[in-house]
Design a protein around this motif. Structure first.
Motif, short mmCIF file in Angstrom:
data_model
loop_
_atom_site.label_atom_id
_atom_site.label_comp_id
_atom_site.label_asym_id
_atom_site.label_seq_id
_atom_site.Cartn_x
_atom_site.Cartn_y
_atom_site.Cartn_z
N HIS A 224 -13.71 5.09 9.72
CA HIS A 224 -14.63 4.66 8.66
C HIS A 224 -15.94 4.12 9.22
O HIS A 224 -16.89 3.92 8.48
CB HIS A 224 -13.95 3.56 7.83
N LYS A 225 -15.99 3.82 10.52
CA LYS A 225 -17.14 3.09 11.07
C LYS A 225 -18.48 3.79 10.85
O LYS A 225 -19.50 3.14 10.68
CB LYS A 225 -16.92 2.83 12.56
N SER B 16 -18.94 -4.56 11.58
CA SER B 16 -17.91 -4.94 10.63
C SER B 16 -18.53 -5.89 9.61
O SER B 16 -19.72 -6.22 9.70
CB SER B 16 -16.73 -5.60 11.35
N CYS C 230 -5.75 -2.49 6.98
CA CYS C 230 -5.73 -3.40 8.13
C CYS C 230 -7.03 -4.22 8.16
O CYS C 230 -8.04 -3.81 7.60
CB CYS C 230 -5.55 -2.62 9.43
N VAL C 231 -6.96 -5.38 8.80
CA VAL C 231 -8.12 -6.28 8.85
C VAL C 231 -8.40 -6.70 10.29
O VAL C 231 -7.58 -7.37 10.93
CB VAL C 231 -7.86 -7.56 8.01
N GLY C 232 -9.56 -6.27 10.80
CA GLY C 232 -10.06 -6.78 12.08
C GLY C 232 -11.17 -7.76 11.71
O GLY C 232 -10.95 -8.94 11.47
N GLY C 233 -12.40 -7.23 11.59
CA GLY C 233 -13.48 -8.01 10.98
C GLY C 233 -13.41 -7.89 9.47
O GLY C 233 -13.87 -8.75 8.74
N GLY C 234 -12.82 -6.78 9.01
CA GLY C 234 -12.56 -6.65 7.58
C GLY C 234 -13.37 -5.60 6.84
O GLY C 234 -13.38 -5.60 5.61
N SER C 235 -14.02 -4.65 7.54
CA SER C 235 -14.90 -3.73 6.82
C SER C 235 -14.17 -2.61 6.10
O SER C 235 -14.52 -2.27 4.97
CB SER C 235 -15.98 -3.16 7.74
N ASN C 236 -13.14 -2.02 6.71
CA ASN C 236 -12.44 -0.95 5.98
C ASN C 236 -11.68 -1.55 4.80
O ASN C 236 -11.58 -0.95 3.73
CB ASN C 236 -11.57 -0.09 6.91
N GLY D 22 -9.56 -2.77 17.98
CA GLY D 22 -10.33 -2.91 16.74
C GLY D 22 -9.91 -4.12 15.90
O GLY D 22 -10.63 -4.54 15.00
N LEU D 23 -8.73 -4.66 16.16
CA LEU D 23 -8.27 -5.83 15.38
C LEU D 23 -8.30 -7.10 16.21
O LEU D 23 -7.92 -8.17 15.76
CB LEU D 23 -6.84 -5.59 14.87
N ALA E 9 -4.75 5.90 13.89
CA ALA E 9 -5.21 4.92 14.88
C ALA E 9 -4.23 3.75 14.92
O ALA E 9 -3.56 3.45 13.92
CB ALA E 9 -6.60 4.42 14.50
N GLU F 87 -5.00 0.72 14.88
CA GLU F 87 -5.45 -0.27 13.89
C GLU F 87 -4.81 0.05 12.53
O GLU F 87 -4.15 -0.79 11.92
CB GLU F 87 -6.99 -0.24 13.75
N SER G 214 -7.60 4.05 8.28
CA SER G 214 -8.99 3.80 8.67
C SER G 214 -9.48 4.73 9.78
O SER G 214 -10.68 4.98 9.90
CB SER G 214 -9.18 2.34 9.09
N GLY G 215 -8.55 5.23 10.62
CA GLY G 215 -9.01 6.11 11.70
C GLY G 215 -7.88 6.93 12.30
O GLY G 215 -6.71 6.72 12.00
C1 PLP Z 1 -12.86 -0.87 14.18
C2 PLP Z 1 -11.69 -0.36 13.46
C3 PLP Z 1 -10.93 -1.18 12.58
C4 PLP Z 1 -11.21 -2.64 12.38
O1 PLP Z 1 -12.42 -2.96 11.80
P1 PLP Z 1 -12.57 -3.45 10.30
O2 PLP Z 1 -13.97 -3.91 10.24
O3 PLP Z 1 -11.59 -4.57 10.08
O4 PLP Z 1 -12.29 -2.31 9.41
C5 PLP Z 1 -9.87 -0.61 11.89
N1 PLP Z 1 -9.53 0.69 12.07
C6 PLP Z 1 -10.22 1.49 12.91
C7 PLP Z 1 -9.78 2.90 13.07
C8 PLP Z 1 -11.31 1.00 13.64
O5 PLP Z 1 -11.98 1.81 14.47
#
Ligand code: PLP
Length: 393
Positions: free
Chosen positions: A84-85, A188, A227-233, A300-301, A345, A347, A373-374
């Motif tokens: 999604h990035k 993110s 899933c939530v890393g920074g939280g964008s997806n 990514g998380l 992925a 993540e 997300s990936g």
């Molecule tokens: C970077 C990444 C994430 C985590 O980032 P968010 O901002 O939380 O979405 C999740 N999935 C994939 C495949 C990524 O590359």
């Protein structure tokens, strides 16, 4: 106080005075350029013809049979560059170009955001600097090579532990020094205002599409999981469902070796209110407010903060956040590969792993959307060499 900068008590602009003028310039440009019909039309066309949108909402029949519920996958893994990035990196790069900036810049840990930014720069004919810790650059040699091939300049940072934290500090410094000509592409839904709201906006295409696709098949989502890393997806897909009271939203963080060990990245599960990277949010920190090291199998998380909107959505109980371990993640990756022929992925596998906990406890047949997300191509070495109990930096 700029009240627009906040989600409840979270968010804001906790930056040095020298960066404030750039944030104000960005907010003005975002409002006056990025919200126009012409910009949206150009962006939409690029998302369609270059990124490959709309991504499918796929009914995963064998996974559905396995769990006894209707499971749909939002296939962000099918985007150009594999996640999604690019939705966000491309939109920010387009805004930079319209603002007359010559150079975009980004920081990256595992290289995924750097790669998306370098791709957008090549597409739009912009210069691109990607800041990366020297240690990360060595571990992610393939991504470094790809970014160079795309014409980006990879700046390796030799300070401290030579990872993302040092790269981010160096990138902010470089940005402040050349604030007139540079545009900082954040990867993110994090950082000072207006980044969290802007990134949410640019990723909301995921949720808008998913909702439309559900409507077409006359289905309603009971659950949306991301899933939530920074939280964008997660914010991207959640945004379309926030007002649907009957849709439960679930964010899944990385529990690493377990949330009761020091080796995790479960910010919303174990963190406290604090300030990181220009925003007030929930942060993994010790009793003195020092940021704690994070651990997860998935780069990514692996982040000790989280976007301010998620801190808020947790506070008002609109979204439930859980954490799954490295081991549960690897099992989920294998399950989707075997049952559906889709290698996600690591993540995204955290979101998929939560199905194990959710599905057995549901009454009646439910409709569940998982944001994939990936894709997992980048993770094959990690998966092949995986041993339970490994500590990832
Ligand atoms: C970077 C990444 C994430 C985590 O980032 P968010 O901002 O939380 O979405 C999740 N999935 C994939 C495949 C990524 O590359």
């Amino acid at each position: 106080m700029n009240t627009k900068a906040y989600f409840g008590k979270f968010g804001g602009q906790f930056v040095p005075e020298t960066a404030m003028s750039a944030l104000i310039e960005l907010e003005n440009a975002y409002e006056s350029i990025a919200k126009t019909k012409a910009f949206r039309k150009e962006l939409k066309n690029l998302l369609k013809t270059y990124v490959g949108r709309p991504t499918p909402l796929y009914h995963a029949k064998r996974l559905s049979e396995h769990y006894g519920h209707e499971i749909y996958l939002k296939r962000e893994d099918l985007n150009h560059t594999g996640a999604h990035k690019l939705n966000n990196a491309l939109a920010q790069a387009l805004l930079a170009k319209k603002m007359g900036k010559k150079k975009i810049m980004a920081e990256t840990g595992a290289g995924q955001h750097g790669l998306a930014t370098a791709t957008a720069a090549a597409l739009l004919g912009l210069e691109c600097d990607v800041y990366m810790g020297a240690c990360d650059a060595k571990r992610q040699a393939l991504n470094v090579y790809k970014m160079k091939l795309l014409g980006a300049n990879v700046v390796e940072i030799e300070d401290g532990l030579k990872t993302l934290k040092e790269a981010t500090t160096a990138a902010i410094q470089a940005w402040v020094n050349e604030i007139e000509t540079r545009f900082y592409v954040i990867g993110s839904a994090v950082g000072p205002h207006p980044y969290p709201k802007m990134v949410k906006d640019f990723q909301s295409v995921i949720g808008k599409e998913a909702k439309k696709q559900l409507k077409k098949i006359k289905a309603k989502a009971d659950f949306v999981i991301a899933c939530v890393g920074g939280g964008s997806n997660a914010t991207g897909i959640f945004s379309a469902f926030l007002d649907d009271k009957n849709t439960k939203l679930i964010g899944v963080e990385a529990a690493g070796l377990g949330v009761d060990t020091p080796y995790h990245a479960a910010t919303l599960t174990k963190g406290m209110d604090g300030i990181i990277h220009g925003m007030k949010t929930i942060v993994l920190q010790d009793q003195y407010g020092m940021i704690l090291p994070v651990h997860s199998i998935s780069a990514g998380l692996d982040y000790p903060g989280v976007g301010p909107e998620h801190a808020y959505l947790k506070d008002i109980k609109r979204v439930q956040y859980y954490a799954v371990t490295d081991d549960e993640c690897i099992n989920a990756l294998k399950r989707l590969s075997e049952l559906e022929g889709i290698i996600p992925a690591i993540e995204s596998s955290h979101a998929l792993a939560y199905l194990e906990k959710l599905c057995p406890n549901l009454k009646g047949k439910k409709t569940i959307i998982v944001n994939v997300s990936g894709r997992g191509d980048k993770d094959m070495d990690t998966v092949i060499n995986y041993k339970k109990g490994t500590i990832y930096g």
